[in-house]
Design a protein around this motif. Structure first.
Motif, PDB file in Angstrom:
ATOM      1  N   VAL A 190       0.857  -1.189   0.000  1.00  0.00           N
ATOM      2  CA  VAL A 190       0.000   0.000   0.000  1.00  0.00           C
ATOM      3  C   VAL A 190       0.892   1.237   0.000  1.00  0.00           C
ATOM      4  O   VAL A 190       1.820   1.337   0.815  1.00  0.00           O
ATOM      5  CB  VAL A 190      -0.924   0.023   1.227  1.00  0.00           C
ATOM      6  CG1 VAL A 190      -1.742   1.311   1.264  1.00  0.00           C
ATOM      7  CG2 VAL A 190      -1.837  -1.188   1.235  1.00  0.00           C
ATOM      8  N   VAL A 191       0.593   2.167  -0.894  1.00  0.00           N
ATOM      9  CA  VAL A 191       1.378   3.399  -0.961  1.00  0.00           C
ATOM     10  C   VAL A 191       0.741   4.412  -0.022  1.00  0.00           C
ATOM     11  O   VAL A 191      -0.251   5.061  -0.364  1.00  0.00           O
ATOM     12  CB  VAL A 191       1.446   3.947  -2.399  1.00  0.00           C
ATOM     13  CG1 VAL A 191       2.260   5.242  -2.437  1.00  0.00           C
ATOM     14  CG2 VAL A 191       2.062   2.918  -3.330  1.00  0.00           C
ATOM     15  N   SER A 192       1.329   4.531   1.170  1.00  0.00           N
ATOM     16  CA  SER A 192       0.854   5.508   2.143  1.00  0.00           C
ATOM     17  C   SER A 192       1.914   6.594   2.294  1.00  0.00           C
ATOM     18  O   SER A 192       2.820   6.716   1.470  1.00  0.00           O
ATOM     19  CB  SER A 192       0.553   4.823   3.475  1.00  0.00           C
ATOM     20  OG  SER A 192       1.686   4.080   3.903  1.00  0.00           O
ATOM     21  N   THR A 193       1.819   7.373   3.365  1.00  0.00           N
ATOM     22  CA  THR A 193       2.686   8.547   3.510  1.00  0.00           C
ATOM     23  C   THR A 193       4.169   8.199   3.483  1.00  0.00           C
ATOM     24  O   THR A 193       4.958   8.869   2.805  1.00  0.00           O
ATOM     25  CB  THR A 193       2.354   9.274   4.826  1.00  0.00           C
ATOM     26  OG1 THR A 193       0.969   9.595   4.844  1.00  0.00           O
ATOM     27  CG2 THR A 193       3.162  10.549   4.959  1.00  0.00           C
ATOM     28  N   GLY A 194       4.580   7.142   4.222  1.00  0.00           N
ATOM     29  CA  GLY A 194       5.994   6.793   4.282  1.00  0.00           C
ATOM     30  C   GLY A 194       6.551   6.378   2.937  1.00  0.00           C
ATOM     31  O   GLY A 194       7.652   6.794   2.546  1.00  0.00           O
ATOM     32  N   THR A 195       5.811   5.551   2.216  1.00  0.00           N
ATOM     33  CA  THR A 195       6.262   5.103   0.896  1.00  0.00           C
ATOM     34  C   THR A 195       6.306   6.270  -0.071  1.00  0.00           C
ATOM     35  O   THR A 195       7.252   6.402  -0.869  1.00  0.00           O
ATOM     36  CB  THR A 195       5.342   4.002   0.361  1.00  0.00           C
ATOM     37  OG1 THR A 195       5.298   2.924   1.298  1.00  0.00           O
ATOM     38  CG2 THR A 195       5.815   3.486  -0.983  1.00  0.00           C
ATOM     39  N   LEU A 196       5.293   7.127  -0.003  1.00  0.00           N
ATOM     40  CA  LEU A 196       5.258   8.303  -0.876  1.00  0.00           C
ATOM     41  C   LEU A 196       6.475   9.189  -0.623  1.00  0.00           C
ATOM     42  O   LEU A 196       7.114   9.676  -1.565  1.00  0.00           O
ATOM     43  CB  LEU A 196       3.963   9.084  -0.627  1.00  0.00           C
ATOM     44  CG  LEU A 196       3.558  10.105  -1.692  1.00  0.00           C
ATOM     45  CD1 LEU A 196       3.146   9.407  -2.977  1.00  0.00           C
ATOM     46  CD2 LEU A 196       2.401  10.968  -1.181  1.00  0.00           C
ATOM     47  N   GLY A 197       6.815   9.370   0.653  1.00  0.00           N
ATOM     48  CA  GLY A 197       7.974  10.208   0.976  1.00  0.00           C
ATOM     49  C   GLY A 197       9.268   9.627   0.439  1.00  0.00           C
ATOM     50  O   GLY A 197      10.113  10.359  -0.092  1.00  0.00           O
ATOM     51  N   ALA A 198       9.443   8.303   0.542  1.00  0.00           N
ATOM     52  CA  ALA A 198      10.667   7.671   0.037  1.00  0.00           C
ATOM     53  C   ALA A 198      10.756   7.781  -1.482  1.00  0.00           C
ATOM     54  O   ALA A 198      11.831   8.028  -2.040  1.00  0.00           O
ATOM     55  CB  ALA A 198      10.722   6.209   0.463  1.00  0.00           C
TER      56      ALA A 198
END
Length: 455
Positions: A197-205
């Motif tokens: 799931v692309v959530s905030t942490g993945t989006l930031g990376a």
């Protein structure tokens, strides 16, 4: 009677060699892109060629010092960057290479002789190409993206993932099973929870610019240069940024465990030392800063409930937590000499180990499996086999166990935020302390200074 003092052997000073015209051409070619390829500068524009024999020699020696023992000057190191490269004078080997006409061989032997460094150098070239091609567009914020989603944000996600992952189909607007697998691969590369799931942490990376990834690789290459030319085959390494401890024997990893390292503001320092003893049932001598800010304000009742003892009076009073099930150090403490008063230790708080972000300590390193590590380090001591260790622990009394000299193990606390996997894919971790950007800037600034001095 005055004894005669034996004469001191004169220091042999190697004069700068005179380079032939053919060697000058060869050396200029070797130096042309070497600093760029080794991550000593981010700017890829052509550098002016050194003019004359002395300038060329200075340029060669400067490059050798930088790529073999680090670009930084002593004054560039932060206090908590406790790793320091060994002193290195490249002139004797360089003069010998000129004399024997073996400049290419000398040149190839300068970088750190580690596969980890080689992987970063290849990764540097790959990410520089990505940067030169325009990098990647930042993904817009919005709701979490998961299996079944569709639309322009999914299309943008596909395009972004395809830059680093050749298995991703770059076109399409649906979040299907193949795209979920690609998200999981990306999350693993970035040290994130692989939920798909692309959530905030993945989006930031994913939104870290390509130029910042290049600088991150540069910083990690520099840290490799600070290590000794040959690492001990028997050692313990802690990756501070990833909060993982690995045990090596025969230069191969034989055990690994999760760790908890320092939170930003209480950074775990980079250092190298040697574990010389294990304390069973250790008390915790609370550092004065922690005592003043976190414990004294909670009052004497709290301190008593949690087995803290106040020692002394007035301005000199301090706090010690007694051994026991509530002790912040748990049952084991692994001691090694260092100027930062940090160590490896057990903890009664196990919940943090289930988190993917484990930067939560005051600077020391908490261990997920301290018992097995103690047994491993003491396995050759007949007086401290598992039953004897358990018997000592059950008494509740503090006891220091000295490791036999041959069993004392080197320990390295390292800050690895970029590394290549076996298949060559680059892996990145967060830069929680901001050390990557700081180090990359220092590398470039020092390179600019030395380039002017070498001319």
């Amino acid at each position: 009677m005055v004894q005669a003092v034996p004469p001191v052997a004169p220091v042999q000073i190697v004069p700068p060699p005179t380079i032939s015209a053919a060697q000058a051409a060869q050396l200029n070619q070797l130096l042309a892109d070497a600093g760029y390829a080794q991550g000593l500068r981010h700017d890829g524009t052509a550098q002016p060629r050194p003019d004359g024999n002395d300038a060329l020699v200075r340029a060669a020696l400067d490059y050798a010092r930088a790529v073999h023992a680090g670009r930084l000057d002593t004054s560039d190191f932060q206090q908590d960057w406790g790793l320091r490269p060994a002193a290195y004078d490249p002139l004797p080997a360089f003069a010998d290479a000129v004399k024997r006409d073996r400049l290419p061989q000398w040149f190839r032997g300068l970088p750190p002789p580690y596969s980890g460094y080689d992987g970063l150098q290849k990764g540097l070239a790959a990410y520089r190409k990505i940067e030169a091609s325009g990098g990647w567009a930042a993904l817009p914020a919005g709701p979490d993206l998961a299996l079944g989603a569709s639309g322009p944000r999914v299309a943008a996600l596909r395009q972004r993932l395809a830059v680093e992952d050749s298995e991703v189909v770059a076109t399409g607007t649906k979040f299907d099973a193949e795209l979920k697998d690609a998200v999981v691969r990306a999350q693993r590369r970035y040290g994130l929870n692989p939920t798909g799931v692309v959530s905030t942490g993945t989006l930031g990376a994913l939104n870290v610019p390509a130029a910042d990834r290049v600088r991150q690789i540069m910083a990690n290459m520099e840290r490799w240069r600070w290590l000794p030319a040959e690492l001990p085959a028997k050692r313990i390494q802690v990756n501070i940024a990833a909060a993982v401890l690995t045990v090596f024997e025969g230069d191969a990893p034989i055990a690994s465990m999760k760790a908890v390292t320092g939170r930003p503001g209480n950074e775990t320092p980079m250092l190298q030392s040697r574990i010389h003893s294990i304390v069973l049932n250790p008390p915790w001598n609370v550092p004065a800063g922690i005592a003043a800010k976190e414990l004294f304000p909670k009052g004497t009742a709290y301190l008593a409930r949690n087995n803290y003892k106040i020692i002394g009076t007035g301005a000199g009073r301090r706090i010690q937590q007694q051994p026991g099930p509530k002790s912040a150090l748990g049952l084991y403490k692994f001691d090694f000499d260092n100027p930062y008063a940090v160590y490896l230790h057990d903890t009664p708080s196990q919940s943090t180990f289930s988190s993917f972000s484990r930067l939560a300590s005051h600077g020391c390193v908490r261990l997920e499996k301290p018992g097995p590590l103690a047994q491993l380090l003491l396995r050759n001591d007949p007086a401290w086999q598992p039953d004897e260790i358990q018997t000592a622990l059950s008494t509740g009394k503090t006891q220091r166990v000295q490791l036999q000299p041959q069993d004392q193990v080197h320990v390295y606390l390292l800050y690895w935020t970029a590394f290549a996997s076996a298949n060559g894919a680059m892996n990145f971790r967060g830069d929680p302390y901001g050390w990557d950007k700081t180090l990359a800037a220092k590398i470039e600034r020092r390179s600019a200074i030395t380039a002017v001095a070498a001319r």
